[in-house]
Scaffold this active site. Structure first.
Site, PDB file in Angstrom:
ATOM      1  N   LYS A  65       0.831  -1.201   0.000  1.00 60.10           N
ATOM      2  CA  LYS A  65       0.000   0.000   0.000  1.00 60.10           C
ATOM      3  C   LYS A  65       0.866   1.251   0.000  1.00 60.10           C
ATOM      4  O   LYS A  65       1.997   1.231   0.492  1.00 60.10           O
ATOM      5  CB  LYS A  65      -0.945  -0.024   1.208  1.00 60.10           C
ATOM      6  CG  LYS A  65      -0.231   0.049   2.582  1.00 60.10           C
ATOM      7  CD  LYS A  65      -0.057   1.458   3.077  1.00 60.10           C
ATOM      8  CE  LYS A  65       0.668   1.554   4.378  1.00 60.10           C
ATOM      9  NZ  LYS A  65       0.933   2.895   4.843  1.00 60.10           N
ATOM     10  N   ASP A  94       0.156  -6.269   2.845  1.00 61.17           N
ATOM     11  CA  ASP A  94       0.045  -5.317   3.939  1.00 61.17           C
ATOM     12  C   ASP A  94       0.977  -5.829   5.040  1.00 61.17           C
ATOM     13  O   ASP A  94       0.753  -6.910   5.586  1.00 61.17           O
ATOM     14  CB  ASP A  94      -1.403  -5.264   4.437  1.00 61.17           C
ATOM     15  CG  ASP A  94      -1.623  -4.197   5.500  1.00 61.17           C
ATOM     16  OD1 ASP A  94      -0.685  -3.931   6.263  1.00 61.17           O
ATOM     17  OD2 ASP A  94      -2.731  -3.642   5.575  1.00 61.17           O
ATOM     18  N   HIS A  95       2.018  -5.077   5.352  1.00 61.93           N
ATOM     19  CA  HIS A  95       3.026  -5.604   6.280  1.00 61.93           C
ATOM     20  C   HIS A  95       2.475  -5.842   7.678  1.00 61.93           C
ATOM     21  O   HIS A  95       3.065  -6.571   8.470  1.00 61.93           O
ATOM     22  CB  HIS A  95       4.263  -4.687   6.334  1.00 61.93           C
ATOM     23  CG  HIS A  95       4.010  -3.348   6.934  1.00 61.93           C
ATOM     24  ND1 HIS A  95       3.943  -2.186   6.195  1.00 61.93           N
ATOM     25  CD2 HIS A  95       3.807  -2.963   8.213  1.00 61.93           C
ATOM     26  CE1 HIS A  95       3.728  -1.155   6.982  1.00 61.93           C
ATOM     27  NE2 HIS A  95       3.641  -1.603   8.217  1.00 61.93           N
ATOM     28  N   LYS A  99       2.819  -9.323  11.339  1.00 60.33           N
ATOM     29  CA  LYS A  99       3.046  -9.274  12.785  1.00 60.33           C
ATOM     30  C   LYS A  99       2.539 -10.563  13.433  1.00 60.33           C
ATOM     31  O   LYS A  99       1.448 -11.044  13.125  1.00 60.33           O
ATOM     32  CB  LYS A  99       2.341  -8.052  13.393  1.00 60.33           C
ATOM     33  CG  LYS A  99       2.921  -6.719  12.923  1.00 60.33           C
ATOM     34  CD  LYS A  99       2.218  -5.564  13.594  1.00 60.33           C
ATOM     35  CE  LYS A  99       2.772  -4.226  13.099  1.00 60.33           C
ATOM     36  NZ  LYS A  99       4.167  -4.031  13.480  1.00 60.33           N
ATOM     37  N   HIS A 157      -4.206  -0.940   7.138  1.00 61.22           N
ATOM     38  CA  HIS A 157      -3.863  -1.639   8.376  1.00 61.22           C
ATOM     39  C   HIS A 157      -5.077  -1.848   9.282  1.00 61.22           C
ATOM     40  O   HIS A 157      -5.365  -2.962   9.718  1.00 61.22           O
ATOM     41  CB  HIS A 157      -2.801  -0.857   9.143  1.00 61.22           C
ATOM     42  CG  HIS A 157      -1.519  -0.679   8.383  1.00 61.22           C
ATOM     43  ND1 HIS A 157      -1.097  -1.558   7.426  1.00 61.22           N
ATOM     44  CD2 HIS A 157      -0.561   0.284   8.455  1.00 61.22           C
ATOM     45  CE1 HIS A 157       0.060  -1.158   6.936  1.00 61.22           C
ATOM     46  NE2 HIS A 157       0.399  -0.034   7.533  1.00 61.22           N
ATOM     47  N   LYS A 248      -0.640  10.171  14.910  1.00 58.52           N
ATOM     48  CA  LYS A 248       0.784  10.376  15.164  1.00 58.52           C
ATOM     49  C   LYS A 248       0.964  11.386  16.295  1.00 58.52           C
ATOM     50  O   LYS A 248       0.055  12.134  16.627  1.00 58.52           O
ATOM     51  CB  LYS A 248       1.485  10.861  13.896  1.00 58.52           C
ATOM     52  CG  LYS A 248       1.531   9.799  12.793  1.00 58.52           C
ATOM     53  CD  LYS A 248       2.400  10.231  11.640  1.00 58.52           C
ATOM     54  CE  LYS A 248       2.501   9.153  10.579  1.00 58.52           C
ATOM     55  NZ  LYS A 248       3.195   7.938  11.071  1.00 58.52           N
TER      56      LYS A 248
END
Length: 304
Positions: A65, A94-95, A99, A157, A248
């Site tokens: 993405k 999608d990293h 996980k 995510h 953030k």
């Protein structure tokens, strides 16, 4: 390990370096092209790989993405990729799915009889999915100001976490079967009214400069924080709100899924009337783990 690596410099949009890259690649192995580049170069590089003959039947291409910035650009990018590679050669990843605790979500839900019977609107009061980051946009301000928290985090995510939390059990642990159940969740999402959304930017503080300073755009309206209350219109989740939030420059770095169960229908303990029900907290990062909050009696003559 270093002896196994080669570095080749090339021009992604031009002709320089492609012959040198081809000379380094073997023909008898699977070639995986992982495009860790700006999204604007995905289509350009895939076409270069095709025209230079580097895209063979044994090749794979990996893109992450964002895949476009809206439906039209995403469809155009997919058409570009499919013009150079077959669908089975294309990996859109999608990293977050790499996980360990995210991969454990399906095991937690579908390998334990303890939770799945309670995993529905009848027993769950609400769900919270939180991904907060302590850092600001830093040197990525130019890129981030064109995307914002909604595009950068929510539609990929957080949506993956939502699907894994809300999906039905697939018939088998198979990529297509899992994808089909995720898609049912997305199709059941109701449109989110503006009153159920919050957008914001961080200001200057002890942790660093403001968002507009880091983005170098004093007039920016791009959100660095977003919160949504979404509803899923199906039998399992109708009436149970799911709160998504990410931002953030938050106080803590934290990624977790909270399943808040409903309170007992009738309490025999006087000081429990206003207490919340059980809570299952799945911590993705940091301090990965699973916590189940339960109510017990204080030792001695104390309360609950």
């Amino acid at each position: 390990f270093c002896a196994c690596l080669d570095y080749v410099k090339l021009d992604a949009k031009g002709d320089d370096g492609w012959d040198a890259l081809a000379a380094k690649l073997r023909d008898d192995v699977v070639r995986v092209f992982y495009l860790s580049v700006g999204p604007a170069l995905f289509g350009v590089i895939s076409e270069k790989l095709n025209t230079t003959g580097l895209a063979t039947d044994k090749s794979r291409i990996v893109v992450e993405k964002p895949l476009g910035h809206d439906l039209a650009s995403a469809e155009a990018l997919n058409a570009q990729l499919r013009g150079c590679f077959s669908e089975k050669q294309i990996y859109r990843i999608d990293h977050y799915l790499g996980k360990e605790t995210v991969q454990n979500l399906m095991a937690l839900r579908f390998a334990n009889a303890l939770f799945e019977p309670l995993w529905n609107a009848q027993h769950v009061d609400h769900v919270q999915i939180t991904v907060s980051e302590h850092i600001g946009v830093g040197g990525r301000g130019g890129y981030y100001d064109k995307s914002g928290a909604l595009r950068d985090m929510v539609q990929n995510h957080l949506m993956q976490l939502l699907c894994l939390t809300a999906m039905e059990p697939p018939a088998k642990f198979d990529p297509d079967a899992v994808r089909d159940e995720k898609l049912k969740v997305i199709r059941a999402l109701e449109p989110v009214p503006l009153k159920d959304t919050v957008r914001g930017q961080y200001r200057a503080g002890s942790a660093g400069p403001s968002y507009v300073d880091e983005a170098e755009n004093p007039d920016s309206k791009t959100e660095s924080y977003v919160a949504l209350k979404v509803n899923i219109s199906n039998w399992r989740w109708a009436g149970t709100p799911i709160n998504l939030r990410t931002g953030k420059r938050m106080r803590n770095r934290l990624s977790e899924i909270t399943i808040a169960f409903r309170s007992v229908p009738h309490s025999i303990f006087p000081d429990m009337e206003d207490r919340p029900g059980n809570v299952l907290v799945i911590r993705l990062q940091p301090d990965e783990g699973i916590t189940l909050r339960m109510t017990i009696k204080d030792p001695g003559p104390g309360g609950m």
